[in-house]
Design an enzyme around this catalytic site. Structure first.
Site, PDB file in Angstrom:
ATOM      1  N   MET A 147       0.837  -1.184   0.000  1.00 28.30           N
ATOM      2  CA  MET A 147       0.000   0.000   0.000  1.00 28.30           C
ATOM      3  C   MET A 147       0.880   1.244   0.000  1.00 28.30           C
ATOM      4  SD  MET A 147      -2.237  -2.108   0.140  1.00 28.30           S
ATOM      5  CE  MET A 147      -1.625  -3.361   1.217  1.00 28.30           C
ATOM      6  N   LEU A 170       6.060  -4.402   3.568  1.00 24.62           N
ATOM      7  CA  LEU A 170       7.347  -3.838   3.169  1.00 24.62           C
ATOM      8  C   LEU A 170       7.537  -4.043   1.672  1.00 24.62           C
ATOM      9  CD1 LEU A 170       9.514  -5.088   6.157  1.00 24.62           C
ATOM     10  CD2 LEU A 170       8.632  -2.781   5.772  1.00 24.62           C
ATOM     11  N   GLU A 171       7.601  -2.959   0.929  1.00 28.43           N
ATOM     12  CA  GLU A 171       7.658  -3.028  -0.528  1.00 28.43           C
ATOM     13  C   GLU A 171       9.041  -2.716  -1.081  1.00 28.43           C
ATOM     14  OE1 GLU A 171       4.478  -0.778  -2.183  1.00 28.43           O
ATOM     15  OE2 GLU A 171       2.959  -1.726  -0.911  1.00 28.43           O
ATOM     16  N   ASN A 172      10.020  -2.576  -0.183  1.00 26.56           N
ATOM     17  CA  ASN A 172      11.375  -2.263  -0.619  1.00 26.56           C
ATOM     18  C   ASN A 172      12.371  -3.327  -0.172  1.00 26.56           C
ATOM     19  OD1 ASN A 172      10.920   0.493  -1.814  1.00 26.56           O
ATOM     20  ND2 ASN A 172      10.113   0.831   0.235  1.00 26.56           N
TER      21      ASN A 172
END
Length: 565
Positions: free
Chosen positions: A1, A390-392
């Site tokens: 998100m 966590l998108e990184n």
């Protein structure tokens, strides 16, 4: 998100990604050879050329021999390394390589017919094999084979290339021989319906076959597998064999595993119902309807507060209510509203990450800081648990440590949800997927984001476009076949067209996908081989965008989820 809309890497190859990590497809004729030179980098970078000086040879980690390629992308370069290989016209070749890292690609150009490429979103902590095939044109006498990473990503490794087919006359490395039988087959975690197996890697193997009671039930490329679809309280015997282009090894020694007794949700989850709807609540104003927790409709069973913030302490997080941006919403009102949701049987959790999240859990110290800080927020605000978004990047070893430490503090009612991108759940070897499997005993639900994705592979190896019922069902199938309990799988969608850059589907499509997976009805072209009546449910980004559209999403999907079998 994210706080605005989700941006994703534009992985153009995903649309053409019908090729995937796989074992070699069959046994070549005796005259076939490996036409690649210095395929294992034992002679440094001889015969290879790497862009912008990005490549070097290293002694560890290697797949075979004493050396491997390490190449490091930059923000403007993918670290491509290539070799020109002599081939015969009108001939078919199998191109393969063993790779390690995230976003690693393998391909061939100048074939004279259709150039090919394949890729892996991640191989976890070990090597995995990439394989594809190509046919040369009537006048083609050489092709360029290449491997590369992706812009701004970490270094990747590659080893033991093969261009297997008719001798092109340019010399090459020896062809593979039949591998030996795997050793060290062992039983890992078991559930009422699955068994996890692992074994020692065989140096010249390109894949492994898993046998249950003497019948092959699975083919994998790594040295582990999860066999699903088993009966509770039942003993099973397993063996594995190793394969490559030359053939299949003898089977390993057999092991026996007994599944556990049947039960409900294998993980935690407190008061989360059998079928549940998750919604993200925005602690910021980005044009969606500003809400208090008390405004969130009753159709939402889990409310994920987005987001916690990174601190100067590695791994630790904090939370600050955006009172000004939310129209004067006070901390005391916020806490009281969470308590009221508890009284109504709902769960409220704190979400970690989002597109702008910079939290890193990469060692034991940061794992402890993460667990301690999240538990502190739970005590301060009344949160029931945590959502991992966590998108990184995510380290499965230390995130597992952090979440198990948190569970030890919080107890059995802890709610843990995850919201990976589609690319993070393409294989059980991906770090996100590995984390989910590692914490299966305490995991509530994985609500993968079926949006801002582009086309992706389904569990049947075919490519599906987002925004369709097939995209939802065929990608959910990967998780269901990869070891997660059905109660730990949810479908994550935008609540409106404004909630994401792409991938929105109407509530009727969400409901059709739920029916396809749980009852075998309302399917598109893809139909799963079995039904999963205990599938957990669905998720929306966000409750605020839902409210902006008159709560049309939760009003349609919520009752449908709660009425599932």
């Amino acid at each position: 998100m994210n706080r605005a809309r989700h941006a994703r890497l534009a992985l153009a190859v995903a649309a053409a990604g019908a090729l995937s990590i796989a074992g070699l497809a069959g046994t070549a004729q005796a005259a076939d050879v490996n036409n690649a030179k210095n395929a294992g980098f034992e002679s440094g970078l001889g015969n290879w050329s790497c862009s912008a000086g990005s490549g070097a040879t290293v002694s560890s980690p290697v797949h075979g021999g004493t050396a491997a390629l390490k190449a490091t992308p930059s923000g403007s370069d993918t670290a491509q390394c290539s070799q020109t290989v002599a081939v015969k016209p009108n001939s078919t070749y199998t191109l393969s390589a063993w790779v390690q890292g995230s976003y690693v690609y393998l391909g061939a150009s100048g074939t004279g017919t259709t150039d090919v490429s394949t890729w892996t979103p991640g191989t976890g902590s070990g090597y995995g094999q990439l394989t594809t095939t190509f046919k040369t044109g009537s006048a083609t006498t050489s092709v360029q084979i290449y491997t590369h990473g992706w812009y701004g990503q970490t270094a990747y490794y590659a080893d033991d290339f093969s261009v297997f087919g008719p001798d092109g006359g340019g010399g090459g490395d020896p062809a593979p021989t039949v591998p030996g039988a795997p050793a060290g087959l062992a039983v890992g975690s078991v559930s009422s319906s699955s068994v996890n197996l692992s074994w020692g890697a065989v140096s010249n193997a390109t894949g492994y076959n898993v046998y249950q009671g003497g019948t092959k039930v699975q083919s994998v490329t790594g040295s582990s597998a999860t066999v699903t679809g088993l009966s509770a309280s039942t003993s099973y015997q397993f063996q594995v064999s190793a394969t490559n282009a030359a053939g299949e090894s003898p089977k390993s020694a057999a092991v026996t595993a007994t599944t556990s007794a049947s039960g409900g949700n294998p993980g935690g989850g407190g008061n989360v119902p059998k079928h549940a709807v998750t919604g993200y609540w925005q602690n910021f104003n980005n044009g969606a309807t500003v809400q208090k927790i008390s405004d969130v409709p009753a159709n939402y069973d889990i409310i994920a507060v987005a987001f916690a913030d990174a601190t100067s302490t590695p791994g630790a997080v904090s939370f600050t209510l955006d009172s000004a941006g939310l129209g004067g919403y006070t901390v005391d009102q916020f806490k009281a509203d969470i308590a009221a949701k508890h009284a109504a049987g709902k769960s409220v959790i704190i979400s970690i990450g989002g597109q702008n999240g910079t939290i890193s859990v990469s060692d034991s110290n940061s794992a402890n800081n993460f667990a301690n800080s999240v538990y502190s927020l739970m005590q301060t605000y009344g949160f029931d648990g945590v959502d991992i978004d966590l998108e990184n990047g995510l380290n499965s070893t230390y995130m597992t440590q952090a979440l198990k430490s948190l569970a030890a503090k919080a107890g059995s009612k802890l709610v843990i949800t995850m919201a990976p991108q589609t690319i993070d759940m393409q294989s059980p070897s991906n770090e996100y997927f590995k984390t989910a499997l590692n914490i299966k005993d305490i995991l509530t639900v994985v609500n993968m984001q079926y949006y801002n994705s582009g086309s992706m592979n389904g569990c049947d190896g075919n490519v599906y476009s987002q925004g369709t019922v097939d995209f939802l069902t065929a990608l959910a199938c990967i998780q269901l076949q990869g070891g997660l309990d059905p109660s730990q799988v949810g479908l994550g969608l935008p609540a409106s067209t404004s909630g994401a850059g792409s991938g929105y589907v109407s509530p009727s499509v969400v409901n059709a996908a739920l029916d396809c997976l749980t009852k075998g009805t309302s399917c598109g072209n893809f139909k799963p081989s079995k039904t999963y009546p205990t599938l957990r449910g669905a998720m929306a980004w966000s409750t605020n965008w839902d409210a902006k559209s008159g709560n049309a999403w939760s009003g349609a999907v919520g009752p449908h989820v709660h009425a599932l079998p």
